[in-house]
Design an enzyme around this catalytic site. Sequence first.
Site, PDB file in Angstrom:
ATOM      1  N   ASP A 195     -50.243 -23.611 -22.863  1.00  0.00           N
ATOM      2  CA  ASP A 195     -49.544 -24.496 -23.932  1.00  0.00           C
ATOM      3  C   ASP A 195     -48.124 -23.862 -23.970  1.00  0.00           C
ATOM      4  OD1 ASP A 195     -49.166 -26.618 -25.914  1.00  0.00           O
ATOM      5  OD2 ASP A 195     -51.273 -26.377 -26.433  1.00  0.00           O
TER       6      ASP A 195
ATOM      7  N   HIS B  81     -57.230 -30.553 -30.801  1.00  0.00           N
ATOM      8  CA  HIS B  81     -57.209 -30.007 -32.067  1.00  0.00           C
ATOM      9  C   HIS B  81     -56.515 -30.580 -33.173  1.00  0.00           C
ATOM     10  CE1 HIS B  81     -53.574 -29.319 -29.938  1.00  0.00           C
ATOM     11  NE2 HIS B  81     -53.152 -28.717 -30.811  1.00  0.00           N
ATOM     12  N   ASP B  82     -56.058 -31.733 -32.909  1.00  0.00           N
ATOM     13  CA  ASP B  82     -55.235 -32.350 -33.875  1.00  0.00           C
ATOM     14  C   ASP B  82     -55.820 -33.579 -34.293  1.00  0.00           C
ATOM     15  OD1 ASP B  82     -53.007 -30.827 -33.757  1.00  0.00           O
ATOM     16  OD2 ASP B  82     -52.019 -32.090 -31.976  1.00  0.00           O
TER      17      ASP B  82
ATOM     18  N   GLU C 150     -47.739 -34.023 -23.465  1.00  0.00           N
ATOM     19  CA  GLU C 150     -48.198 -34.644 -24.739  1.00  0.00           C
ATOM     20  C   GLU C 150     -47.090 -35.542 -25.233  1.00  0.00           C
ATOM     21  OE1 GLU C 150     -49.749 -33.702 -29.456  1.00  0.00           O
ATOM     22  OE2 GLU C 150     -48.065 -32.739 -28.468  1.00  0.00           O
TER      23      GLU C 150
HETATM   24  C1  GLC Z   1     -48.466 -30.912 -31.182  1.00  0.00           C
HETATM   25  C2  GLC Z   1     -49.779 -30.109 -31.217  1.00  0.00           C
HETATM   26  C3  GLC Z   1     -49.786 -29.909 -32.752  1.00  0.00           C
HETATM   27  C4  GLC Z   1     -48.638 -29.300 -33.260  1.00  0.00           C
HETATM   28  C5  GLC Z   1     -47.453 -29.911 -33.090  1.00  0.00           C
HETATM   29  C6  GLC Z   1     -46.120 -29.352 -33.082  1.00  0.00           C
HETATM   30  O1  GLC Z   1     -48.682 -32.388 -31.446  1.00  0.00           O
HETATM   31  O2  GLC Z   1     -50.784 -30.447 -30.754  1.00  0.00           O
HETATM   32  O3  GLC Z   1     -50.871 -29.020 -33.181  1.00  0.00           O
HETATM   33  O4  GLC Z   1     -48.887 -29.028 -34.678  1.00  0.00           O
HETATM   34  O5  GLC Z   1     -47.547 -30.490 -31.565  1.00  0.00           O
HETATM   35  O6  GLC Z   1     -45.879 -28.162 -32.239  1.00  0.00           O
END
Ligand code: GLC
Length: 543
Positions: free
Chosen positions: A98, A316-317, A243
């Site tokens: 990641d 995880h979100d 993402e």
């Molecule tokens: C993404 C991650 C999340 C994080 C955010 C800031 O959305 O998946 O868990 O809090 O980015 O890095």
Amino acid sequence: MTQQNWRKSVVYQIYPKSFYSPEGNATGSIKGVTAKLDYLAELGIEYIWMTPVYKSPQNDNGYDVSDYYAIDPSYGTMDDLDELIREAEARGIGLMMDIVVNHSSTEHEWFQKSLAGDERYRDYYIWRDEPTNWESKFGGNAWKYDEKSGQYFLHLFDETQADLNWENEQMREDVYEMMRFWREKGIKGFRLDVINLISKQQDFPEDDSDGRKFYTDGPRIHEFLKEMNEEVFEGHDVITVGEMSSTTLDHCVRYSNPDEKELSMTFSFHHLKVDYPNGEKFVAAPFDFVQLKDIMSTWQEGMHGKGWNAIFWCNHDQPRVVSRFGNDTDHRVESAKMLATVLHGLQGTPYIYQGEEIGMTNPGFDSLDEYRDIETLNIYKLKREQGVSHEDMMAAIKQKSRDNSRTPMQWDATPHAGFTSGTPWINVAPNYTDVNVETALDDPNSVFYHYKNLISLRKELDVLTDGDYTLLTPDALDVWAYTRKTDEEEVLVVANFYGPETTYEIPEGFTRADVVSHNYDVPQLDGTTLSLRAYEAIMFYKK
Ligand code: GLC
């Protein structure tokens, strides 16, 4: 893996903090991932996406990186990571890291130097004399004042996550160098955190909303991704997934079209906002099924032949899908399998989030003390200040908090679900004595084996990779039926998303003999009339 092959692969997401601690710690470790590789090989996945394990103050569980080249001691050592890469590879599994480069922790050396006014590093972050009215994704204003310099820095997330300045070429070069370091270590994939937010409109205007239109899919985003591809990915055996926060279909086509040379695929989130009334997340609400089908179908059609979707229900979100779009009380097993069938029949690369493959549920925590997530705690405080009642906020948090998916992985029925012999950093969901890996592996009808079958079907049936998508039931209030077709093959998926029985007229030519995935014994098919029981889902395949 060749360009063609990776499209048949399935990715398994690990949130290492909650995966497994063989050391008996409060949090899981890299060694904990290595220890469970045989389990993942049994499931049949080809990649593991592991969320950040870099050195970090852990204010946002590792998405606040303070050293991109070091492993956080709570997760282990660089040797542990090298061992994981080797052991995974020995089982045909590639590790996807990641990469969090929209922002760094304010404890990162770059930020510390920036703060100190260092000539080279000041400009690695976004400093302004005046703030704008943009809002942080975690609540509150997105700018933080620094008394010493009299300027404000931008943080789209927590105030300890400062946004990097992608306009600075030297900063970009440092980021690419860091990514090459991981690639050379044998990393086979990169998941790029909120990558479509890196290019900010440089006049920083005030907004009549939260400001996102000035930095989402921003002015130089495609240029930056092309540059990253050239500098890091091109000519190497790696897959990439971006993402994409609040993105558009047109942008995602460009991000993931092979001719554009940017990324392999994209995550988008519109389908996971169908339970946000008026766009608001922290309000308890049912989901809009017709809208869910509509959004996912639009993306299936729009990306076909042009781009490539990462398809997913959970991460995880997000809350657990069986609690969100299924039924985690009366029909947990059937609805978990139904949701799996619908997703794995789609075009794109499926991502399975740890525990999804055994039908893990939201834990149902009632007390704020049981929550750990920075977003949840920030929003609770903010909404209470704005006058929302404690009860309303708790109802929303119970349904929407990111902690719903962050409780420890349920391995067996021993205390703390076999996650650790110590005290876990967050409570285990109370249903772990029934819902756990050991029980699932012992039961041929478990959710686990249903996923395993779907994963192997993706390798066997080319139509699941190549076929075009047609939604057959746009308006139905209970059934989602669709086909996937190539000139040679056809798949039909029919699913009842609710408890009451219903019927559906299937297209002609499919018979009981064509069933390749099913969550009940024998389909109730009479001619073309299919009677569907609670959460029943069937996948048919014919040549
Ligand atoms: C993404 C991650 C999340 C994080 C955010 C800031 O959305 O998946 O868990 O809090 O980015 O890095």
